[in-house]
Enzyme design. Structure first.
Site, PDB file in Angstrom:
ATOM      1  N   LYS A  20       0.840  -1.199   0.000  1.00 20.23           N
ATOM      2  CA  LYS A  20       0.000   0.000   0.000  1.00 20.23           C
ATOM      3  C   LYS A  20       0.879   1.254   0.000  1.00 20.23           C
ATOM      4  O   LYS A  20       0.679   2.161  -0.785  1.00 20.23           O
ATOM      5  CB  LYS A  20      -0.892  -0.047   1.251  1.00 20.23           C
ATOM      6  CG  LYS A  20      -1.914   1.029   1.353  1.00 20.23           C
ATOM      7  CD  LYS A  20      -2.850   0.742   2.532  1.00 20.23           C
ATOM      8  CE  LYS A  20      -3.676   1.951   2.899  1.00 20.23           C
ATOM      9  NZ  LYS A  20      -4.597   1.699   4.007  1.00 20.23           N
ATOM     10  N   GLY A  68      -5.010  -2.463   5.365  1.00 19.39           N
ATOM     11  CA  GLY A  68      -4.189  -3.567   4.867  1.00 19.39           C
ATOM     12  C   GLY A  68      -4.825  -4.931   5.091  1.00 19.39           C
ATOM     13  O   GLY A  68      -4.959  -5.735   4.169  1.00 19.39           O
ATOM     14  N   GLU A 104      -4.798  -7.615  15.207  1.00 19.67           N
ATOM     15  CA  GLU A 104      -4.323  -6.275  14.863  1.00 19.67           C
ATOM     16  C   GLU A 104      -5.483  -5.270  14.964  1.00 19.67           C
ATOM     17  O   GLU A 104      -5.273  -4.100  15.265  1.00 19.67           O
ATOM     18  CB  GLU A 104      -3.710  -6.253  13.456  1.00 19.67           C
ATOM     19  CG  GLU A 104      -2.792  -5.064  13.236  1.00 19.67           C
ATOM     20  CD  GLU A 104      -1.917  -5.182  12.004  1.00 19.67           C
ATOM     21  OE1 GLU A 104      -0.699  -4.958  12.105  1.00 19.67           O
ATOM     22  OE2 GLU A 104      -2.447  -5.494  10.919  1.00 19.67           O
ATOM     23  N   HIS A 136      -4.446 -34.476  17.478  1.00 21.68           N
ATOM     24  CA  HIS A 136      -3.317 -35.275  17.949  1.00 21.68           C
ATOM     25  C   HIS A 136      -2.249 -34.402  18.593  1.00 21.68           C
ATOM     26  O   HIS A 136      -1.111 -34.832  18.761  1.00 21.68           O
ATOM     27  CB  HIS A 136      -2.730 -36.078  16.782  1.00 21.68           C
ATOM     28  CG  HIS A 136      -3.698 -37.081  16.249  1.00 21.68           C
ATOM     29  ND1 HIS A 136      -3.676 -38.397  16.620  1.00 21.68           N
ATOM     30  CD2 HIS A 136      -4.756 -36.929  15.422  1.00 21.68           C
ATOM     31  CE1 HIS A 136      -4.674 -39.035  16.018  1.00 21.68           C
ATOM     32  NE2 HIS A 136      -5.345 -38.161  15.290  1.00 21.68           N
TER      33      HIS A 136
HETATM   34  C1  G6Q Z   1      -2.649  -4.166   8.041  1.00 23.36           C
HETATM   35  C2  G6Q Z   1      -1.467  -3.440   8.379  1.00 23.36           C
HETATM   36  C3  G6Q Z   1      -0.175  -4.072   7.913  1.00 23.36           C
HETATM   37  C4  G6Q Z   1       0.189  -3.762   6.474  1.00 23.36           C
HETATM   38  C5  G6Q Z   1       1.656  -4.140   6.267  1.00 23.36           C
HETATM   39  C6  G6Q Z   1       2.113  -3.919   4.855  1.00 23.36           C
HETATM   40  O1  G6Q Z   1      -3.770  -3.826   8.310  1.00 23.36           O
HETATM   41  O2  G6Q Z   1      -1.610  -2.142   7.978  1.00 23.36           O
HETATM   42  O3  G6Q Z   1      -0.161  -5.455   8.082  1.00 23.36           O
HETATM   43  O4  G6Q Z   1      -0.634  -4.431   5.591  1.00 23.36           O
HETATM   44  O5  G6Q Z   1       2.452  -3.422   7.155  1.00 23.36           O
HETATM   45  O6  G6Q Z   1       1.999  -2.576   4.515  1.00 23.36           O
HETATM   46  P1  G6Q Z   1       2.188  -2.103   3.032  1.00 23.36           P
HETATM   47  O7  G6Q Z   1       1.100  -2.719   2.211  1.00 23.36           O
HETATM   48  O8  G6Q Z   1       2.104  -0.620   3.059  1.00 23.36           O
HETATM   49  O9  G6Q Z   1       3.529  -2.603   2.577  1.00 23.36           O
END
Ligand code: G6Q
Length: 536
Positions: free
Chosen positions: A201, A261, A347, A378
Site C-alpha cells: 500500500k 491492509g 491487529e 493429535h
Molecule cells: C494491516 C497493516 C499491515 C500492512 C503491512 C504492509 O492492516 O496495515 O499489516 O498491511 O504493514 O503494509 P504495506 O502494504 O504498506 O507494505
C-alpha cells in the site's frame, strides 16, 4: 462497553452456572432455535453457554453501543477510522454496484470497478499467454512480494482456492525480510517465466522493498535491465514510489487509503489470486463477501451471524475471562486461515484505549490460534478437553470435499462432529465405570465437558463460501470493536518496534556507533557485532 450491562452479564453467569447437558435436555428444540444461515453458511451456536437471559443481555450490549448506526457509518463511508481520519470502506470493494457511493468527492464504486476491470484484463492476458515474458515465454510463476495485509490474505486465499486455480501457473508469497524466504523461492522459479507482483500500500515497507530490490537484482542479473517491465507489476496507493522503483505506471494497480491492509484482499491486493483462479472465480469470491455484507447490514441482530459470533466471543472474553479462542478448520485447503484471522482479529482489536483515549477497564481482543483438523486433535485438543482453561472454539467444515477419495471425507467429518459433541457433553465417571474402567483411572478418563463451540458448516469450499467466511469474521471483529468502544482500524502498536529497528540497523551496519540502549539490548547487540568478526 456498557459497564452496567456487562456487570449484569457477569451476575447472570455467576448465578446461572449453565450446563450444556441440561440446556439440551430441557429443550429438544435448542439446536433448531440456535442455528442461523446466511451466504451459504450455517452457524450452529447451540453448543454455547447461552440461555435466553444471557443472549438478551448480550444483545443489549450491542444496542447500547449503537451498533446499528455504527454499521451504517461504516458502509456509507463515514471517517470511522478517526485516528487516521479515514473512511473504512472494504465493503465497497465487493459491491456489485458500479456507481452511487460518493465519499470525500470520490465515486467509490466506479473507481473500484475500474481497477477490477484492469485486473481482470491483465489476468486474462497472463492466463491466455497474450502477455509473455521478456524472452517470449509464457508466465508460469507468480511471486507476490508483500507483508502483513499485503501477504496474508492472498497467501491464504490462494491456498484455499487451489482447486479453482490454473495449475500451470504457480503462485509464491514472499514476506519475511529473512533472505531465506526470497532465496528459497527464487530457487523454485525461472526468471524468464516469472511475474513479480510488488504488493505494498505504502511502497515503503522495509521488508517488502528489500525483497523487491533483491528480486529485481536477481532478474536483471539473469535477463538484463530491459526485462524489468515485462516481469514486474505493482499494487499500491503510492504512484510516485512505484515509478521510482522502475515499474511502468500502466502496470500499477491502485487501491485507496480507505482500504485497511488486513481488509485489502478483495482489492488489487488480490491480484495474485485473480491470476490464479481467473476473473470469473474472483467475481464469485466477491459475491460471497457481498452476500455476507448484505446479511450483516440488514438481518436483525438476534439472527445476524457476525453479530451473534461477536456477542458469543464477548461472553467468553468478558464474562468468563477466556484469553483465547481456537479456529479449527476441517479442511486442509484452509491451512492458512487461522494465521490470516490472527492478523484480522488481533491487529484490529488488540487495543487498550477507548475511542475517547481512556484506558479500557475490561478485556478486549482475544488471542486467536488454530490448526486444521484433524492434526490438532493429535496435538493440543487434550488441553481443550481436559486442561484448566476455557477455550471456546470455532469448528469450520464442509459437507463435500474437493478430493472425494475413498472414505477420507466421511472420516474427517466424523471427527468434526464428534469433537464438538465430546467437548460439550464430556464423559462422566459413571460412564467410565460402566465401561469397566478401573477406579484408579476414572479421574483421568473423565471428561467434564461443557466446553463451548460454534459450528460453521457450508456445502463446499468455493470462492463464494470463502468470500462469505472472510466477511463473516471481518464483521464479527468490527462488532466487537464497537461494543468494546475501541478503534479497530488503526494499528499504532506496530510502530515503535519499526522505529527502534531502524536505529539498531544503523548500529549493526556501523560498529563504531556507540550504543545507548538498556543494558540487555546493548549486550545483545555487542554479542551480535562480535559474532560478525568471527571467521569459522
Ligand atoms: C494491516 C497493516 C499491515 C500492512 C503491512 C504492509 O492492516 O496495515 O499489516 O498491511 O504493514 O503494509 P504495506 O502494504 O504498506 O507494505
Amino acid at each position: 462497553m456498557d459497564t452496567d450491562t456487562a456487570e449484569q452479564l457477569e451476575g447472570q453467569i455467576e448465578s446461572h452456572d449453565l450446563k450444556l447437558k441440561e440446556l439440551f435436555a430441557t429443550d429438544p428444540g435448542r439446536a433448531a432455535k440456535m442455528t442461523v444461515s446466511a451466504a451459504g453458511w450455517t452457524l450452529d451456536y447451540s453448543k454455547n453457554l447461552l440461555d435466553t437471559q444471557t443472549l438478551t443481555l448480550l444483545l443489549k450490549l450491542a444496542e447500547k453501543a449503537n451498533l446499528k448506526t455504527e454499521i451504517e457509518n461504516m458502509f456509507t463511508g463515514k471517517h470511522i477510522n478517526q485516528t487516521e481520519n479515514r473512511a473504512v470502506l472494504h465493503t465497497a470493494l465487493r459491491s456489485s454496484k458500479t456507481t452511487g457511493l460518493i465519499v470525500d468527492g470520490q465515486d467509490v464504486y466506479a473507481d473500484v470497478h475500474t481497477v477490477l476491470n484492469k485486473m481482470y484484463a491483465f489476468a486474462t492476458r497472463i492466463r491466455t499467454g497474450e502477455w509473455l515474458g521478456y524472452t517470449g515465454k509464457r508466465i508460469k510463476y507468480v511471486v507476490n512480494i508483500g507483508i502483513g495485509g499485503s501477504d496474508l490474505g492472498p497467501a491464504m486465499a490462494y491456498q484455499a482456492l487451489l482447486p479453482y486455480s490454473k495449475r500451470t501457473l504457480k503462485c509464491f508469497f514472499v514476506s519475511n525480510v529473512d533472505a531465506t524466504h526470497i532465496a528459497e523461492t527464487l530457487l523454485q522459479v525461472k526468471a524468464d517465466q516469472t511475474l513479480f507482483i510488488i504488493a505494498s500500500k505504502t511502497f515503503t515497507t522495509q521488508e517488502t522493498m528489500t525483497n523487491a530490490q533483491t528480486a529485481r537484482a536477481w532478474l536483471v542479473s539473469k535477463l538484463g535491465e530491459a526485462a524489468v517491465a515485462k516481469h514486474f507489476v505493482a499494487v499500491s496507493t503510492n504512484a510516485s514510489k512505484v515509478a521510482e522503483f522502475g515499474i511502468n505506471p500502466d502496470n500499477m494497480f491502485v487501491f485507496w487509503d480507505w482500504v485497511g491492509g488486513r481488509y485489502s484482499l478483495p482489492s488489487a491486493i488480490g491480484l495474485s489470486l485473480v491470476l490464479a483462479i481467473g476473473p470469473r472465480n474472483f467475481k464469485r469470491f466477491l459475491s460471497g463477501y457481498e452476500a455476507m455484507d448484505k446479511h450483516f447490514r440488514t438481518a436483525p441482530f438476534k439472527r445476524n451471524m457476525p453479530v451473534l459470533m461477536a456477542l458469543i466471543g464477548i461472553l467468553y472474553s468478558n464474562g468468563y475471562g477466556a484469553d483465547t479462542y481456537a479456529v479449527l478448520p476441517y479442511d486442509q485447503y484452509l491451512v492458512r486461515f487461522p494465521a490470516y484471522l490472527q492478523q484480522l482479529d488481533m491487529e484490529s482489536n488488540g487495543k487498550s484505549v477507548t475511542r475517547d483515549g481512556q484506558p479500557v477497564e475490561y478485556m478486549t481482543g482475544p488471542i486467536v490460534w488454530g490448526e486444521p483438523g484433524t492434526n490438532g486433535q493429535h496435538a493440543f485438543y487434550q488441553l481443550i478437553h481436559q486442561g484448566t482453561r476455557l477455550i471456546p472454539a470455532d469448528f469450520i467444515g464442509f459437507c463435500k470435499s474437493h478430493n472425494p477419495i475413498g472414505d477420507h471425507h466421511a472420516k474427517l467429518m466424523a471427527n468434526f462432529f464428534a469433537q464438538t459433541e465430546a467437548l460439550a457433553f464430556g464423559k462422566t465417571a459413571d460412564q467410565c465405570r460402566a465401561e469397566g474402567t478401573p477406579e484408579t483411572l476414572i479421574p483421568f478418563k473423565t471428561f467434564v465437558g461443557n466446553h463451548p463451540t460454534n459450528t460453521l458448516l457450508a456445502n463446499e469450499l468455493t470462492p463464494k463460501t470463502l468470500g462469505a467466511l472472510i466477511a463473516l469474521y471481518e464483521h464479527k471483529v468490527f462488532t466487537q470493536g464497537i461494543i468494546w468502544n475501541i478503534f479497530s482500524f488503526d494499528q499504532w502498536g506496530v510502530e515503535l518496534g519499526k522505529v527502534l529497528a531502524g536505529k539498531i540497523l544503523k548500529e549493526l551496519n556501523n560498529t563504531s556507533l556507540p550504543l545507548h540502549h538498556d543494558s540487555s539490548t546493548n549486550a545483545l547487540i555487542m554479542r551480535y557485532r562480535a559474532a560478525q568478526q568471527i571467521v569459522d
